[in-house]
Design a protein around this motif. Structure first.
Motif, PDB file in Angstrom:
ATOM      1  N   TYR A  31      -3.424  -0.585  -3.061  1.00 39.34           N
ATOM      2  CA  TYR A  31      -3.219   0.037  -1.751  1.00 39.34           C
ATOM      3  C   TYR A  31      -4.446   0.790  -1.256  1.00 39.34           C
ATOM      4  O   TYR A  31      -4.558   1.066  -0.053  1.00 39.34           O
ATOM      5  CB  TYR A  31      -2.025   0.996  -1.794  1.00 39.34           C
ATOM      6  CG  TYR A  31      -0.699   0.316  -1.593  1.00 39.34           C
ATOM      7  CD1 TYR A  31      -0.246   0.000  -0.316  1.00 39.34           C
ATOM      8  CD2 TYR A  31       0.103  -0.009  -2.676  1.00 39.34           C
ATOM      9  CE1 TYR A  31       0.973  -0.622  -0.130  1.00 39.34           C
ATOM     10  CE2 TYR A  31       1.324  -0.634  -2.498  1.00 39.34           C
ATOM     11  CZ  TYR A  31       1.756  -0.942  -1.222  1.00 39.34           C
ATOM     12  OH  TYR A  31       2.965  -1.567  -1.036  1.00 39.34           O
ATOM     13  N   GLN A  34      -6.473  -0.875   1.616  1.00 33.52           N
ATOM     14  CA  GLN A  34      -5.807  -0.798   2.916  1.00 33.52           C
ATOM     15  C   GLN A  34      -5.937   0.590   3.524  1.00 33.52           C
ATOM     16  O   GLN A  34      -6.212   0.736   4.723  1.00 33.52           O
ATOM     17  CB  GLN A  34      -4.332  -1.163   2.764  1.00 33.52           C
ATOM     18  CG  GLN A  34      -3.550  -1.170   4.067  1.00 33.52           C
ATOM     19  CD  GLN A  34      -4.063  -2.212   5.039  1.00 33.52           C
ATOM     20  OE1 GLN A  34      -3.828  -3.395   4.876  1.00 33.52           O
ATOM     21  NE2 GLN A  34      -4.774  -1.774   6.060  1.00 33.52           N
ATOM     22  N   LYS A  37      -9.591   0.982   4.699  1.00 29.94           N
ATOM     23  CA  LYS A  37      -9.975   0.209   5.886  1.00 29.94           C
ATOM     24  C   LYS A  37      -9.472   0.867   7.161  1.00 29.94           C
ATOM     25  O   LYS A  37     -10.182   0.906   8.170  1.00 29.94           O
ATOM     26  CB  LYS A  37      -9.439  -1.218   5.781  1.00 29.94           C
ATOM     27  CG  LYS A  37     -10.020  -2.148   6.836  1.00 29.94           C
ATOM     28  CD  LYS A  37      -9.735  -3.590   6.541  1.00 29.94           C
ATOM     29  CE  LYS A  37     -10.463  -4.503   7.521  1.00 29.94           C
ATOM     30  NZ  LYS A  37     -10.188  -5.932   7.253  1.00 29.94           N
ATOM     31  N   SER A  44      -5.725   1.680  13.523  1.00 32.76           N
ATOM     32  CA  SER A  44      -4.747   0.829  12.847  1.00 32.76           C
ATOM     33  C   SER A  44      -4.447  -0.419  13.661  1.00 32.76           C
ATOM     34  O   SER A  44      -3.394  -1.036  13.491  1.00 32.76           O
ATOM     35  CB  SER A  44      -3.452   1.611  12.599  1.00 32.76           C
ATOM     36  OG  SER A  44      -2.915   2.093  13.822  1.00 32.76           O
ATOM     37  N   ILE A 107       0.492   4.534   4.343  1.00 40.35           N
ATOM     38  CA  ILE A 107       0.146   3.572   5.394  1.00 40.35           C
ATOM     39  C   ILE A 107       0.841   3.940   6.697  1.00 40.35           C
ATOM     40  O   ILE A 107       0.249   3.882   7.786  1.00 40.35           O
ATOM     41  CB  ILE A 107       0.520   2.143   4.958  1.00 40.35           C
ATOM     42  CG1 ILE A 107      -0.381   1.681   3.816  1.00 40.35           C
ATOM     43  CG2 ILE A 107       0.418   1.173   6.135  1.00 40.35           C
ATOM     44  CD1 ILE A 107      -0.068   0.291   3.318  1.00 40.35           C
ATOM     45  N   LEU A 205      -6.170  -5.027   8.880  1.00 40.06           N
ATOM     46  CA  LEU A 205      -5.390  -5.557   7.760  1.00 40.06           C
ATOM     47  C   LEU A 205      -6.340  -5.899   6.618  1.00 40.06           C
ATOM     48  O   LEU A 205      -7.329  -6.609   6.814  1.00 40.06           O
ATOM     49  CB  LEU A 205      -4.618  -6.794   8.205  1.00 40.06           C
ATOM     50  CG  LEU A 205      -3.513  -7.311   7.274  1.00 40.06           C
ATOM     51  CD1 LEU A 205      -2.399  -6.287   7.149  1.00 40.06           C
ATOM     52  CD2 LEU A 205      -2.962  -8.627   7.796  1.00 40.06           C
ATOM     53  N   SER A 206      -6.058  -5.398   5.430  1.00 40.37           N
ATOM     54  CA  SER A 206      -6.962  -5.566   4.292  1.00 40.37           C
ATOM     55  C   SER A 206      -6.618  -6.832   3.512  1.00 40.37           C
ATOM     56  O   SER A 206      -5.500  -6.978   3.001  1.00 40.37           O
ATOM     57  CB  SER A 206      -6.888  -4.345   3.371  1.00 40.37           C
ATOM     58  OG  SER A 206      -7.669  -4.547   2.213  1.00 40.37           O
ATOM     59  N   THR A 209      -6.356  -5.977  -0.367  1.00 42.33           N
ATOM     60  CA  THR A 209      -5.037  -5.475  -0.767  1.00 42.33           C
ATOM     61  C   THR A 209      -4.066  -6.618  -1.003  1.00 42.33           C
ATOM     62  O   THR A 209      -3.331  -6.639  -2.005  1.00 42.33           O
ATOM     63  CB  THR A 209      -4.493  -4.525   0.310  1.00 42.33           C
ATOM     64  OG1 THR A 209      -5.297  -3.339   0.332  1.00 42.33           O
ATOM     65  CG2 THR A 209      -3.054  -4.136   0.027  1.00 42.33           C
TER      66      THR A 209
END
Length: 363
Positions: A31, A34, A37, A44, A107, A205-206, A209
């Motif tokens: 995690y 994410q 990033k 986001s 998140i 979006l990673s 991850t």
């Protein structure tokens, strides 16, 4: 120690213990990219608000599910009879689910803290025109935050009620939470897959991850199966479903990432070719010098005169200067002689005209 189940927990399987510790570390590490990033981009954008909402509620339901399961209740009860290390090993399954819930809650908080703004020109430029409508609206942030808070209170207070007031119905409540978590996890990735497809970009979006979590989801489900068995299917099934849908999203994200990298390399190659074409090479100074010398020789020839022995700058004409004159010397000398003869004839005529009237008067 009268309980055989607690005696079993007192000597945990080293392989299961190592797998559980590995999963705890893996969940935390998976995690972090994410989280990083979103923070590094300060946005986001690219995350679907409904993916965040469903994922948060699903993690809440999954956490309360494994806490109220009779198997987990038995594990926690055995901690009074076994050593601390054995108790920690027995509760690693709950720790895994709890850590996953905490990471997804982060998140959700980051999504709200770095909510994409339509007034941010940098974010708008990174999104295709046809996908601008996929950007979440401010009311979406309010909906996500409110429903997540309500779900947390509902699951927590409901679990507390069944543990204290209706322990006989605890398994049914746990199964309800597990099924709810599975359903939400199943549809969780549908809005995110649609959002990523519409935007055509990975954005916040990673991929790292997802590369860790897709195989980790099935490994995590297997770890839970070893602890709760087939009776606790509602706990590990959710992670199998999550792994399948997350794998689909990962494949799409990798495809977009490869496409963007190819476009970047192509644009860089075009720019490099233009830069190379416009830059002077090693032959350019020689050609420039030759042009300058040719220009000077041509210009100097115009300074030479055809009449007289000197040029405009006062220097005498040499043999080479005479050779480069546009008129041959012979023709030039003949023309000068004829000019002299014509001049003498004109002066004689003028003299005779002036003397004519005087001779008449004398007569």
């Amino acid at each position: 120690m009268a309980d055989p189940y607690c005696e079993h927990l007192a000597s945990p399987d080293p392989w299961v213990l190592a797998l559980s510790i590995f999963l705890v570390v893996g969940i935390l590490v998976s995690y972090l990219p994410q989280h990083y990033k979103i923070i590094s981009l300060s946005s986001s954008a690219g995350l679907s608000p409904w993916w965040v909402l469903l994922g948060t509620v699903s993690s809440i339901a999954g956490l309360t599910n494994i806490i109220v399961l009779p198997t987990s209740q038995h594990d926690m009860a055995c901690c009074r009879e076994i050593s601390g290390s054995a108790c920690t090993a027995a509760l690693l399954g709950i720790v895994q689910v709890g850590l996953q819930w905490a990471c997804f809650m982060i998140i959700m908080v980051l999504f709200l803290a770095f909510f994409p703004r339509r007034t941010d020109t940098e974010q708008i430029q990174a999104i295709p025109d046809e996908a601008e409508e996929e950007l979440p609206k401010p009311r979406d942030a309010v909906i996500v935050g409110s429903i997540c808070l309500v779900a947390l209170l509902f699951a927590g207070l409901g679990s507390l009620f069944f543990i204290v007031q209706a322990p006989a119905q605890l398994l049914g409540w746990a199964n309800f939470l597990g099924v709810t978590a599975s359903i939400l996890a199943s549809i969780q990735y549908i809005p995110q897959i649609w959002t990523t497809y519409r935007m055509g970009r990975v954005l916040s979006l990673s991929i790292i991850t997802m590369l860790i979590q897709v195989p980790g989801a099935f490994l995590f489900a297997f770890s839970l199966y070893l602890r709760v068995g087939a009776q606790g299917w509602s706990s590990w099934l959710v992670y199998c479903v999550t792994g399948v849908f997350q794998g689909c999203l990962l494949a799409m994200a990798i495809r977009f990432w490869i496409r963007d990298k190819r476009l970047e390399r192509y644009e860089d190659r075009i720019l490099e070719e233009e830069r190379t074409r416009n830059e002077p090479n090693e032959r350019d100074p020689l050609l420039a010098t030759r042009r300058m010398s040719t220009g000077r020789s041509t210009g100097s020839s115009t300074l030479r005169t055809t009449n007289g022995d000197k040029t405009r700058d006062g220097r005498s004409n040499g043999p080479l200067d005479t050779l480069y004159q546009p008129t041959p010397p012979e023709y030039n000398s003949l023309s000068s002689d004829s000019n002299a003869v014509n001049g003498r004839q004109a002066s004689e005529e003028h003299t005779s005209e002036e003397s004519g009237p005087e001779s008449v008067r004398q007569r």
